[in-house]
Design a protein around this motif. Structure first.
Motif, PDB file in Angstrom:
ATOM      1  N   GLY A  17       0.745  -1.108  -0.102  1.00 44.97           N
ATOM      2  CA  GLY A  17       0.018   0.027   0.147  1.00 44.97           C
ATOM      3  C   GLY A  17       0.810   1.247   0.080  1.00 44.97           C
ATOM      4  O   GLY A  17       0.551   2.242  -0.835  1.00 44.97           O
ATOM      5  N   ALA A  21       0.607   3.958  -3.118  1.00 43.91           N
ATOM      6  CA  ALA A  21       0.402   5.568  -2.590  1.00 43.91           C
ATOM      7  C   ALA A  21       1.687   6.248  -3.286  1.00 43.91           C
ATOM      8  O   ALA A  21       1.014   7.347  -3.560  1.00 43.91           O
ATOM      9  N   GLU A  45      -6.253  -1.039   4.457  1.00 44.04           N
ATOM     10  CA  GLU A  45      -6.583   0.244   4.330  1.00 44.04           C
ATOM     11  C   GLU A  45      -6.299   1.037   3.337  1.00 44.04           C
ATOM     12  O   GLU A  45      -6.903   1.865   2.645  1.00 44.04           O
ATOM     13  N   VAL A  46      -5.049   1.462   3.276  1.00 40.13           N
ATOM     14  CA  VAL A  46      -4.399   2.126   2.209  1.00 40.13           C
ATOM     15  C   VAL A  46      -5.015   1.926   0.858  1.00 40.13           C
ATOM     16  O   VAL A  46      -5.273   2.766   0.060  1.00 40.13           O
ATOM     17  N   GLN A  48      -7.572   0.012  -0.003  1.00 37.72           N
ATOM     18  CA  GLN A  48      -8.801   0.334   0.099  1.00 37.72           C
ATOM     19  C   GLN A  48      -9.127   1.537  -0.377  1.00 37.72           C
ATOM     20  O   GLN A  48     -10.123   1.983  -1.095  1.00 37.72           O
ATOM     21  N   ASP A  49      -8.537   2.545   0.364  1.00 44.21           N
ATOM     22  CA  ASP A  49      -8.711   4.180   0.172  1.00 44.21           C
ATOM     23  C   ASP A  49      -8.207   4.515  -1.518  1.00 44.21           C
ATOM     24  O   ASP A  49      -9.103   5.296  -2.206  1.00 44.21           O
ATOM     25  N   LEU A  50      -7.222   3.931  -1.816  1.00 43.68           N
ATOM     26  CA  LEU A  50      -6.739   4.010  -3.201  1.00 43.68           C
ATOM     27  C   LEU A  50      -7.887   3.769  -4.151  1.00 43.68           C
ATOM     28  O   LEU A  50      -8.223   4.392  -5.138  1.00 43.68           O
ATOM     29  N   SER A  52     -11.001   3.486  -3.746  1.00 45.98           N
ATOM     30  CA  SER A  52     -12.226   4.398  -3.694  1.00 45.98           C
ATOM     31  C   SER A  52     -11.942   5.728  -4.232  1.00 45.98           C
ATOM     32  O   SER A  52     -12.776   6.421  -4.694  1.00 45.98           O
ATOM     33  N   GLN A  53     -10.811   6.424  -3.974  1.00 45.05           N
ATOM     34  CA  GLN A  53     -10.598   7.734  -4.116  1.00 45.05           C
ATOM     35  C   GLN A  53      -9.860   7.843  -5.722  1.00 45.05           C
ATOM     36  O   GLN A  53     -10.202   9.007  -6.121  1.00 45.05           O
ATOM     37  N   SER A  54      -8.933   6.960  -5.905  1.00 51.18           N
ATOM     38  CA  SER A  54      -8.221   7.123  -7.252  1.00 51.18           C
ATOM     39  C   SER A  54      -8.814   6.132  -8.385  1.00 51.18           C
ATOM     40  O   SER A  54      -8.461   6.228  -9.630  1.00 51.18           O
TER      41      SER A  54
END
Length: 280
Positions: A17, A21, A45-46, A48-50, A52-54
């Motif tokens: 992750g 990132a 988590e990192v 998962q965030d990528l 959803s966001q990217s």
């Protein structure tokens, strides 16, 4: 319709992750979001965030369609499960796809035996990659030498990149810089505990330990001086620092000897992890 992925990140945990990132950190990052696919049934988590966001694609396994256009596969799974994932990877990855492994202890020979003859680079980053302040040391097989520029560009998003010609050095690298952040965190923990024992409030003790280590690291980075020069400069004869350093350098070799033993133990474990599973 299959996407034209260029890079597959196999393993979306902490280190994977952190690398992903870094690749996507800026608008003109090292990798575009639609060129990257993360392979992990339970990403961290990192990642998962990528996703959803990217819009980074995340798949539970590497399919033939996803692998078809890959230039590079980055292996960031735990070395203990490498054999479990290697067979499916060998089947799915085109022969032209290069491999970068950041798994501790897994040798170039073991990677080749599992994944077939191809361009392979073995790299050892550390957790400071998450904030772009890490250091990675790499070694390539003969076919992987052509990958060096690409790998250097990708890993520079995580910090400094160095190359060695002798793979035997990677065990020591793992023991020093790969595991090294944990040694520093332990020092911060011990320093805060000692401050608390001397009567400082816990919150202040933690803050003083943290900021002291951050500041000392910044001074070491910017001064251009050797660690021993900086230590001597701050250690006045018969002063408070000298009294503390005398304890740290005490009987049996003190802290330097403990660190030497710790690094040697980590290097031995790295070599053990590099053996074939049946020989451990």
């Amino acid at each position: 319709m299959a996407q034209n992925f260029r890079i597959a990140l196999i393993g979306g945990g902490n280190m994977g992750g952190a690398l992903a990132a870094g690749w996507l950190r800026t608008k003109r990052g090292a990798v575009a979001a639609d060129e990257l696919v993360v392979i992990d049934p339970s990403p961290g988590e990192v990642v998962q965030d990528l996703a959803s966001q990217s819009g980074v694609a995340v798949l539970p396994e590497l399919t033939a369609d996803a692998a078809a256009t890959l230039e590079l596969a980055v292996l960031a799974v735990k070395p203990q499960i490498f054999e479990q994932v290697a067979t499916s990877l060998a089947d799915a990855l085109p022969v032209s796809t290069g491999v970068v492994s950041i798994m501790a202890g897994v040798t170039l020979n073991r990677l080749t035996m599992a994944l077939g003859e191809r361009a392979i680079v073995r790299a050892m980053p550390n957790t400071a990659a998450a904030v772009g302040a890490g250091v990675s040391v790499c070694v390539a097989n003969e076919a992987g030498e052509a990958l060096e520029k690409t790998v250097t560009r990708l890993l520079k998003t995580a910090g400094t990149v160095e190359w060695v010609a002798d793979e035997r050095m990677i065990g020591a690298v793992t023991a020093v810089s790969g595991s090294g952040p944990a040694y520093v965190f332990l020092l911060a923990e011990a320093l805060a505990g000692a401050a608390f024992a001397e009567g400082l409030p816990r919150e202040l003790a933690d803050k003083l330990a943290r900021e002291t280590i951050i500041g000392a690291g910044a001074l070491l980075a910017k001064s251009g001086k050797l660690p021993q020069e900086l230590r001597r400069a701050v250690t006045s004869p018969n002063g408070t620092t000298q009294a503390a350093v005398d304890v740290l350098m005490g009987a049996g070799g003190g802290l330097p000897e403990l660190v030497r033993q710790a690094v040697a133990a980590a290097e031995r474990r790295s070599r053990q992890m590099g053996q074939d599973p049946g020989k451990r």
